[in-house]
Write a protein that holds these residues in place. Structure first.
Motif, PDB file in Angstrom:
ATOM      1  N   ASP A  13       5.323  -8.742  -8.734  1.00 13.83           N
ATOM      2  CA  ASP A  13       5.105  -9.556  -7.532  1.00 13.83           C
ATOM      3  C   ASP A  13       6.307  -9.507  -6.585  1.00 13.83           C
ATOM      4  OD1 ASP A  13       3.553 -11.988  -9.641  1.00 13.83           O
ATOM      5  OD2 ASP A  13       2.537 -10.588  -8.279  1.00 13.83           O
ATOM      6  N   ALA A  14       7.406  -8.951  -7.033  1.00 15.54           N
ATOM      7  CA  ALA A  14       8.601  -8.893  -6.200  1.00 15.54           C
ATOM      8  C   ALA A  14       8.344  -8.062  -4.951  1.00 15.54           C
ATOM      9  CB  ALA A  14       9.757  -8.302  -6.990  1.00 15.54           C
ATOM     10  N   VAL A  29      -2.230  -6.747   1.141  1.00 16.49           N
ATOM     11  CA  VAL A  29      -2.631  -8.125   1.399  1.00 16.49           C
ATOM     12  C   VAL A  29      -2.569  -8.905   0.098  1.00 16.49           C
ATOM     13  CG1 VAL A  29      -5.078  -7.703   0.979  1.00 16.49           C
ATOM     14  CG2 VAL A  29      -4.364  -9.568   2.501  1.00 16.49           C
ATOM     15  N   VAL A  30      -2.225 -10.162   0.184  1.00 21.61           N
ATOM     16  CA  VAL A  30      -2.122 -11.014  -1.000  1.00 21.61           C
ATOM     17  C   VAL A  30      -3.211 -12.085  -0.976  1.00 21.61           C
ATOM     18  CG1 VAL A  30      -0.658 -12.629  -2.255  1.00 21.61           C
ATOM     19  CG2 VAL A  30       0.349 -10.622  -1.158  1.00 21.61           C
ATOM     20  N   ALA A  31      -3.286 -12.797   0.139  1.00 26.37           N
ATOM     21  CA  ALA A  31      -4.237 -13.898   0.254  1.00 26.37           C
ATOM     22  C   ALA A  31      -4.439 -14.217   1.727  1.00 26.37           C
ATOM     23  CB  ALA A  31      -3.724 -15.137  -0.479  1.00 26.37           C
ATOM     24  N   ALA A  32      -5.492 -14.975   2.001  1.00 21.19           N
ATOM     25  CA  ALA A  32      -5.749 -15.388   3.381  1.00 21.19           C
ATOM     26  C   ALA A  32      -6.532 -16.686   3.363  1.00 21.19           C
ATOM     27  CB  ALA A  32      -6.510 -14.311   4.139  1.00 21.19           C
ATOM     28  N   LEU A  49       5.281  -6.420   0.940  1.00 21.78           N
ATOM     29  CA  LEU A  49       5.721  -5.032   0.969  1.00 21.78           C
ATOM     30  C   LEU A  49       6.813  -4.881  -0.071  1.00 21.78           C
ATOM     31  CD1 LEU A  49       5.559  -2.245   2.260  1.00 21.78           C
ATOM     32  CD2 LEU A  49       7.288  -2.989   3.914  1.00 21.78           C
ATOM     33  N   ALA A  50       6.490  -4.118  -1.097  1.00 22.74           N
ATOM     34  CA  ALA A  50       7.449  -3.868  -2.165  1.00 22.74           C
ATOM     35  C   ALA A  50       8.043  -2.478  -1.987  1.00 22.74           C
ATOM     36  CB  ALA A  50       6.768  -3.975  -3.519  1.00 22.74           C
ATOM     37  N   THR A 108       9.951 -13.027   3.980  1.00 26.32           N
ATOM     38  CA  THR A 108      10.847 -13.720   3.068  1.00 26.32           C
ATOM     39  C   THR A 108      10.835 -12.981   1.736  1.00 26.32           C
ATOM     40  OG1 THR A 108      11.397 -15.890   2.103  1.00 26.32           O
ATOM     41  CG2 THR A 108       9.059 -15.380   2.332  1.00 26.32           C
ATOM     42  N   GLN A 109      12.022 -12.773   1.173  1.00 23.49           N
ATOM     43  CA  GLN A 109      12.165 -11.948  -0.026  1.00 23.49           C
ATOM     44  C   GLN A 109      11.856 -12.756  -1.279  1.00 23.49           C
ATOM     45  OE1 GLN A 109      13.374  -8.483  -0.356  1.00 23.49           O
ATOM     46  NE2 GLN A 109      12.500  -8.885  -2.392  1.00 23.49           N
TER      47      GLN A 109
END
Length: 126
Positions: free
Chosen positions: A90-91, A47-50, A39-40, A120-121
């Motif tokens: 990607d931040a 979603v990024v990956a699974a 969440l930016a 986690t940031q």
């Protein structure tokens, strides 16, 4: 039931790497499918990956393919997200989430996950 703790975030320069970890409590972690979301600021949950229960199947959003790698070590009750060639876009705050393998699971649907870590940031400087 499972509890998740995400860690490994930090500040990195563009082009750098970070490895996130998602540590789970409980003895049956290998029964859970796990996803990574982010969440930016000013953007929607993404979603990024699974990764599937036994790690045999992995999934990535197009924007991270070839740069991010999701893996798991069920003996350590941990799922990893290796992030290479990081870009400023990607931040975000990164979250891991889990759903039991007996439940219907769509890897890219946050509503199909039942347990969430605290986030986690990740900050990427240009």
């Amino acid at each position: 039931q499972v509890q998740l703790v995400a860690s490994g975030g930090g500040l990195v320069q563009a082009g750098g790497s970070l490895r996130l970890s998602c540590a789970a409590s409980g003895r049956s972690f290998s029964s859970y499918n796990v996803g990574w979301f982010r969440l930016a600021q000013g953007k929607e949950h993404e979603v990024v990956a699974a990764i599937s229960q036994n790690g045999g199947s992995t999934y990535y959003v197009d924007s991270v393919k070839g740069r991010f790698t999701v893996s798991r070590d069920n003996s350590k009750n941990t799922v990893y997200l290796q992030m290479d060639s990081l870009k400023p876009e990607d931040a975000a705050v990164y979250y891991c989430a889990a759903r039991h393998g007996a439940q219907v699971w769509y890897w890219n649907n946050p509503n199909r996950y039942d347990y969430w870590g605290q986030g986690t940031q990740v900050t990427v400087s240009s």
